[in-house]
Design an enzyme around this catalytic site. Structure first.
Site, PDB file in Angstrom:
ATOM      1  N   LYS A 204       0.806  -1.125   0.013  1.00 56.26           N
ATOM      2  CA  LYS A 204       0.078  -0.083   0.050  1.00 56.26           C
ATOM      3  C   LYS A 204       1.012   1.301   0.114  1.00 56.26           C
ATOM      4  CE  LYS A 204      -4.444  -1.668   1.130  1.00 56.26           C
ATOM      5  NZ  LYS A 204      -5.541  -2.291   2.125  1.00 56.26           N
ATOM      6  N   ARG A 244      -3.541  -9.984   4.359  1.00 52.03           N
ATOM      7  CA  ARG A 244      -4.206 -10.225   3.023  1.00 52.03           C
ATOM      8  C   ARG A 244      -2.879  -9.725   2.049  1.00 52.03           C
ATOM      9  NH1 ARG A 244      -6.299  -6.753  -0.574  1.00 52.03           N
ATOM     10  NH2 ARG A 244      -7.582  -7.528  -1.937  1.00 52.03           N
TER      11      ARG A 244
HETATM   12  N1  PMM Z   1      -7.589  -3.691   0.463  1.00 48.88           N
HETATM   13  C1  PMM Z   1      -7.754  -3.594  -0.750  1.00 48.88           C
HETATM   14  C2  PMM Z   1      -8.968  -4.659  -1.229  1.00 48.88           C
HETATM   15  N2  PMM Z   1      -9.424  -5.172  -0.513  1.00 48.88           N
HETATM   16  N3  PMM Z   1     -10.036  -6.146   1.707  1.00 48.88           N
HETATM   17  C3  PMM Z   1      -9.787  -5.996   3.153  1.00 48.88           C
HETATM   18  N4  PMM Z   1     -10.470  -6.838   3.949  1.00 48.88           N
HETATM   19  N5  PMM Z   1      -8.782  -5.357   3.421  1.00 48.88           N
HETATM   20  C4  PMM Z   1      -8.136  -4.598   2.851  1.00 48.88           C
HETATM   21  O1  PMM Z   1      -7.028  -3.705   3.253  1.00 48.88           O
HETATM   22  C5  PMM Z   1      -8.159  -4.586   1.416  1.00 48.88           C
HETATM   23  C6  PMM Z   1      -9.229  -5.327   0.800  1.00 48.88           C
HETATM   24  C7  PMM Z   1      -7.043  -2.919  -1.724  1.00 48.88           C
HETATM   25  O2  PMM Z   1      -5.717  -3.320  -2.133  1.00 48.88           O
HETATM   26  P1  PMM Z   1      -5.863  -4.275  -3.515  1.00 48.88           P
HETATM   27  O3  PMM Z   1      -6.234  -3.272  -4.739  1.00 48.88           O
HETATM   28  O4  PMM Z   1      -4.386  -4.603  -4.046  1.00 48.88           O
HETATM   29  O5  PMM Z   1      -6.522  -5.355  -3.656  1.00 48.88           O
END
Ligand code: PMM
Length: 265
Positions: A204, A244
């Protein structure tokens, strides 16, 4: 939890897994590297991203879910839409990862209650397009905890069993880097709310900023892996239930080091 974004525009892996074969190959690789669950998303939540419609989201994720279900892979669906969650559950998904914590779609609680599945309630204040404007806090830790508990109360009132709920502080969502760092530092306060806690720190922008070059350019997303692994160790050591991540192997290695150290203590 291994991230599988079946989207053309996610911030760190957009476009790489839009094709079915590539998506399935990557999911199986993450499973083999030690991911306990593969988190499949068909709508980017990147700051500033436009929304796609439910049909587009389903067209992206369902073929992947069908194929991975046949392979016996444990999956979560990363969606804020009840209709997408219901279809994904019908196809074999075991966990709903809802970055809106149930706020985006009033039908989500009913879908989750009927299915009896696990539900990740992430801290959220609005869709990607406007979330930068919503990053206003007096005390980010207190406010995030209070707003998460409001979502828990709403979920329970709608018939979801409390032991089905997982909380997530939503790092980077309606949060400036200083808010994200403060939440990371105070993860035990979120854990003290009494539910398992998932942390999404992988690649991030707070890491990109921290590792910026001397000219102030953020470190590119694919080069934030070591920093991500550091956040994994810190999160797990603080008591997180899960992390995650985009790159599974290094994170699993790090968790094993932490587990072995703890077991020897
Ligand atoms: N961050 C993203 C997408 N989904 N879900 C949860 N539970 N927690 C998060 O911090 C989260 C998420 C954004 O990241 P990405 O675009 O790399 O998927």
């Amino acid at each position: 939890m291994g991230v599988l974004n079946v989207t053309p525009d996610s911030f760190s892996d957009g476009g790489r897994y839009a094709d079915l074969d590539a998506a399935v190959r990557h999911a199986l690789q993450m499973r083999d590297e030690g991911a306990d669950v593969i988190d499949i998303g068909g709508e980017s939540t990147r700051p500033g991203a436009d929304r796609v419609d439910a049909e587009t989201e389903l067209r992206r994720v369902l073929p992947v879910i069908d194929t991975l279900a046949a392979e016996g892979v444990a999956m979560s669906i990363d969606t804020t839409r009840a209709a997408v969650a219901a279809a994904a559950i019908g196809a074999g998904v075991e966990l709903v990862n809802d970055v809106s914590g149930g706020l985006a779609d009033p039908d989500m609680a009913r879908v989750v209650a009927d299915a009896g599945c696990l539900w990740v309630l992430m801290h959220w204040r609005g869709h990607s397009r406007r979330m930068a404007d919503l990053a206003v806090y007096d005390d980010v830790v207190k406010e995030v905890c209070a707003e998460l508990m409001e979502r828990v109360d709403a979920a329970v009132a709608a018939g979801v069993a409390p032991d089905r709920l997982i909380l997530d502080p939503g790092l980077g969502f309606a949060k400036r880097p200083e808010h994200t760092w403060r939440l990371a530092a105070h993860l035990p306060d979120v854990i003290a709310l009494g539910h398992p806690v998932l942390v999404g720190s992988s690649r991030k922008s707070h890491l990109g900023r921290l590792l910026a070059d001397p000219g102030g350019n953020p470190r590119p997303t694919a080069e934030r892996e070591a920093a991500t692994i550091a956040t994994t160790v810190l999160s797990v050591a603080a008591g997180a239930w899960g992390v995650r991540v985009h790159e599974v192997r290094g994170n699993v290695d790090a968790i094993k080091v932490w587990q072995a150290t703890k077991a020897a203590g």
